[in-house]
Design a protein around this motif. Structure first.
Motif, PDB file in Angstrom:
ATOM      1  N   GLN A 365       0.836  -1.209   0.000  1.00  0.00           N
ATOM      2  CA  GLN A 365       0.000   0.000   0.000  1.00  0.00           C
ATOM      3  C   GLN A 365       0.872   1.260   0.000  1.00  0.00           C
ATOM      4  O   GLN A 365       0.600   2.217  -0.739  1.00  0.00           O
ATOM      5  CB  GLN A 365      -0.927  -0.013   1.222  1.00  0.00           C
ATOM      6  N   ALA A 368       2.315   1.692  -3.376  1.00  0.00           N
ATOM      7  CA  ALA A 368       1.328   2.211  -4.325  1.00  0.00           C
ATOM      8  C   ALA A 368       1.098   3.707  -4.112  1.00  0.00           C
ATOM      9  O   ALA A 368       0.991   4.477  -5.078  1.00  0.00           O
ATOM     10  CB  ALA A 368       0.009   1.425  -4.158  1.00  0.00           C
ATOM     11  N   GLU A 369       1.010   4.093  -2.840  1.00  0.00           N
ATOM     12  CA  GLU A 369       0.834   5.516  -2.562  1.00  0.00           C
ATOM     13  C   GLU A 369       2.010   6.335  -3.064  1.00  0.00           C
ATOM     14  O   GLU A 369       1.831   7.422  -3.628  1.00  0.00           O
ATOM     15  CB  GLU A 369       0.647   5.719  -1.059  1.00  0.00           C
ATOM     16  N   GLU A 370       3.229   5.793  -2.842  1.00  0.00           N
ATOM     17  CA  GLU A 370       4.422   6.524  -3.311  1.00  0.00           C
ATOM     18  C   GLU A 370       4.427   6.618  -4.819  1.00  0.00           C
ATOM     19  O   GLU A 370       4.769   7.644  -5.404  1.00  0.00           O
ATOM     20  CB  GLU A 370       5.667   5.805  -2.811  1.00  0.00           C
ATOM     21  N   LYS A 371       4.019   5.515  -5.486  1.00  0.00           N
ATOM     22  CA  LYS A 371       3.973   5.514  -6.953  1.00  0.00           C
ATOM     23  C   LYS A 371       2.947   6.529  -7.458  1.00  0.00           C
ATOM     24  O   LYS A 371       3.210   7.282  -8.406  1.00  0.00           O
ATOM     25  CB  LYS A 371       3.630   4.108  -7.434  1.00  0.00           C
ATOM     26  N   ALA A 372       1.814   6.579  -6.777  1.00  0.00           N
ATOM     27  CA  ALA A 372       0.785   7.548  -7.187  1.00  0.00           C
ATOM     28  C   ALA A 372       1.259   8.984  -6.957  1.00  0.00           C
ATOM     29  O   ALA A 372       1.014   9.873  -7.780  1.00  0.00           O
ATOM     30  CB  ALA A 372      -0.512   7.276  -6.409  1.00  0.00           C
ATOM     31  N   ARG A 373       1.930   9.182  -5.840  1.00  0.00           N
ATOM     32  CA  ARG A 373       2.441  10.530  -5.565  1.00  0.00           C
ATOM     33  C   ARG A 373       3.428  10.973  -6.618  1.00  0.00           C
ATOM     34  O   ARG A 373       3.398  12.101  -7.112  1.00  0.00           O
ATOM     35  CB  ARG A 373       3.079  10.573  -4.176  1.00  0.00           C
ATOM     36  N   ARG A 374       4.345  10.011  -6.973  1.00  0.00           N
ATOM     37  CA  ARG A 374       5.348  10.375  -7.997  1.00  0.00           C
ATOM     38  C   ARG A 374       4.680  10.611  -9.348  1.00  0.00           C
ATOM     39  O   ARG A 374       5.088  11.503 -10.102  1.00  0.00           O
ATOM     40  CB  ARG A 374       6.379   9.264  -8.097  1.00  0.00           C
ATOM     41  N   ALA A 375       3.690   9.824  -9.659  1.00  0.00           N
ATOM     42  CA  ALA A 375       2.988  10.042 -10.920  1.00  0.00           C
ATOM     43  C   ALA A 375       2.296  11.398 -10.937  1.00  0.00           C
ATOM     44  O   ALA A 375       2.305  12.116 -11.942  1.00  0.00           O
ATOM     45  CB  ALA A 375       1.964   8.911 -11.125  1.00  0.00           C
ATOM     46  N   GLU A 376       1.719  11.741  -9.787  1.00  0.00           N
ATOM     47  CA  GLU A 376       1.062  13.055  -9.699  1.00  0.00           C
ATOM     48  C   GLU A 376       2.081  14.191  -9.842  1.00  0.00           C
ATOM     49  O   GLU A 376       1.842  15.172 -10.559  1.00  0.00           O
ATOM     50  CB  GLU A 376       0.342  13.161  -8.359  1.00  0.00           C
TER      51      GLU A 376
END
Length: 588
Positions: A365, A368-376
């Motif tokens: 989790q 995933a949050e870190e990946k979403a943050r980097r994508a953002e």
């Protein structure tokens, strides 16, 4: 490598007290409220109050003239002074201007020479206590790149003065940066000059040149903070609500804001210190160009770099009381706690920091949050890049349009230039023809005028000769008459003189004859008088002798007179005496 602050667990080595104060050089011309600072009672009171507060560092602004600078140095011996002088030519011109004002009787009453040609660069001066700090090299100064916004900057550019010092407590470096930013903007001054409003606003409005100056100030201070503790202070001429001070962007702590909560808890009021207060300061209320009876804001600040180990503990107003206003600004006094800092740690090897990829974390989790943050963040970055590209493209299109307009304008200007050249050639030809016609006309007119002039001259000379002959005859007749009159008058005068001389001679003879007779008569009278007196004396002498004779006859019995003995009598008398005593000579 920047310096690291050890945190709250570090030992508080000491405290550092910093004062910033705009000394107020005075209005350019004397006012009913105040005159110049040099030689004034205000200056003496400023020195007394500062020495009473005993701060470790004093940052002064508007120290324009040599007289003010030398007064601070001479009367604060426990402080060492830091300042930068202007070039020699500027100093000489300033001194000559000051002498001229002094000779005109306006020297100490005006600050024109100080504002425009003062010897102290930007009017900035820093004082540090000798027992707390020691100099760590010569002073440095920068001049702001943007000098627009203030007309006087053309004569005395604004900038930053830096004093490089060391704390005696831990021998750490500290740089004190002092500045004085723009007050009014050029648009405000222009509005006053061209009649938009009669006075300037007491609290400065937003100003792009001032914003540029403050940004350059903190950029320079940030570079200095890589190797030293840094304190920034001065008169920024920017109210807090304008948001022009980029302290947070460059990792600097505003000492006033950092202690606002504690100050409000103790004293209440606003989080800011009103160093510019028209309700308490008559120099603000009756400003030279900007009256500010209701003006209340903060224009003077003290900052410290976040990694400098300087923690704001207390901030207050200073020099805000006294028998007279000491300046149009109140001072700001800040106390910093001085903590240990780790500067360039070469003795202890740095720890190796292992950075773990968040995508390989054990928690799916979190990954995933870190990946979403980097994508953002990447999406935001790409969006900014696209926006920048669109702006750049718009700029390029704009420049191309300007280029096209410029080329069309060039063609139009070339055509206009050809038309103008043809018109100039035509004008030159027409001018030449007109000049030739005018020359011929002038020649004909000149010949006719010359002929008339000659005829007029002949007539004039004939009339003049006739008039001259007539005048000459009249003058001769008048001169002959005057000569005859003079001769007759001379003969009459000669006769009078001769008659007078004869009368004088006759009178002299009569006087001489009369004088001889009178002298003879006087002499005769004197002789007769003397004879009479002598006869009288003789008569008196005869009467006296006769009286003596009669007296002797009458009193002969009373008078016994014997004639003196003769030698025969004397001899006879001596013989008689011998015979009586010795007897006769024959008997012996």
């Amino acid at each position: 490598m920047s310096m690291a602050y050890l945190g709250n667990t570090a030992r508080n080595l000491s405290s550092l007290r910093v004062l910033t104060f705009n000394a107020f050089a005075g209005p350019p011309t004397p006012t009913k409220v105040d005159r110049g600072l040099e030689g004034s009672k205000r200056l003496s009171l400023q020195v007394d109050k500062i020495r009473e507060l005993a701060p470790d560092v004093v940052c002064l602004q508007e120290v324009q003239s040599d007289g003010v600078r030398k007064h601070f140095e001479a009367n604060m011996p426990e402080y060492a002074a830091t300042y930068v002088l202007n070039d020699e030519l500027r100093c000489r011109i300033g001194k000559l201007m000051r002498k001229a004002l002094d000779s005109a009787g306006a020297g100490p009453q005006t600050t024109i020479s100080g504002f425009l040609l003062g010897p102290v660069q930007a009017g900035l001066m820093i004082l540090h206590r000798r027992d707390t700090l020691v100099a760590d090299g010569p002073a440095s100064a920068i001049t702001f790149d943007d000098q627009s916004g203030d007309l006087l900057n053309a004569f005395r550019p604004r900038g930053v003065l830096c004093a490089h010092l060391r704390l005696r407590a831990d021998n750490s470096r500290i740089v004190v940066a002092n500045t004085h930013a723009n007050s009014e903007s050029a648009s405000q001054l222009g509005g006053m000059i061209f009649g938009a409003y009669s006075t300037l606003p007491s609290v400065p409005l937003s100003s792009t040149p001032r914003r540029n100056q403050l940004n350059q100030l903190f950029v320079h201070a940030s570079r200095l903070s890589l190797h030293s503790r840094v304190v920034v202070c001065g008169d920024l001429n920017s109210a807090p609500e304008l948001g022009e001070i980029p302290a947070n962007e460059h990792r600097f702590i505003d000492a006033t804001a950092a202690t606002a909560a504690n100050r409000q808890r103790q004293h209440g009021g606003t989080p800011w210190l009103h160093s510019w207060d028209g309700t308490r300061n008559p120099l603000v209320a009756a400003g030279w160009l900007s009256e500010g009876h209701d003006a209340r804001t903060q224009l003077d600040y003290i900052f410290a770099a976040q990694d400098s180990g300087l923690e704001p503990e207390e901030v207050s107003l200073a020099l805000d009381d006294g028998p007279i206003p000491l300046s149009d600004h109140f001072g700001v006094l800040a106390r910093f706690g001085v903590h240990q800092i780790l500067a360039n740690p070469t003795t202890t090897p740095p720890k190796t920091i292992v950075r773990r990829d968040p995508f390989h974390l054990d928690d799916p989790q979190a990954a995933a949050e870190e990946k979403a943050r980097r994508a953002e963040e990447k999406a935001k970055f790409d969006g900014r890049q696209e926006a920048l590209k669109s702006v750049a493209k718009a700029d390029v299109d704009y420049l191309k349009g300007l280029r096209k307009i410029d080329l069309e304008g060039v063609s139009h200007r070339v055509e206009e230039k050809k038309q103008q050249d043809k018109q100039k050639e035509h004008d030159i030809i027409m001018k030449t023809v007109k000049e030739q016609d005018l020359a011929r006309l002038k020649a004909a007119t000149f010949n006719e005028r010359e002929e008339r002039r000659k005829n007029n001259e002949l007539d004039y000379y004939g009339r003049e000769m006739t008039r001259f002959a007539k005048d000459h005859q009249e003058r001769d007749a008048i001169e002959a008459k005057h000569k005859a009159d003079r001769e007759a008058k001379a003969m009459e005068t000669l006769k009078q003189i001769r008659a007078k001389q004869e009368a004088q001679q006759k009178a002299a003879k009569t006087f001489a004859k009369k004088s001889k007779l009178e002298l003879a008569q006087e002499t005769k009278k004197q002789h007769a008088h003397e004879e009479k007196k002598q006869a009288k004396r003789d008569k008196e002498g005869l009467q006296g002798r006769l009286g003596n004779v009669n007296y002797m006859k009458t009193h002969s019995d009373r008078l016994h007179w014997e004639p003196p003995p003769s030698p025969v009598h004397i001899a006879q008398y001596a013989k008689e005496i011998r015979e009586r005593t010795e007897g006769p000579t024959g008997g012996k």
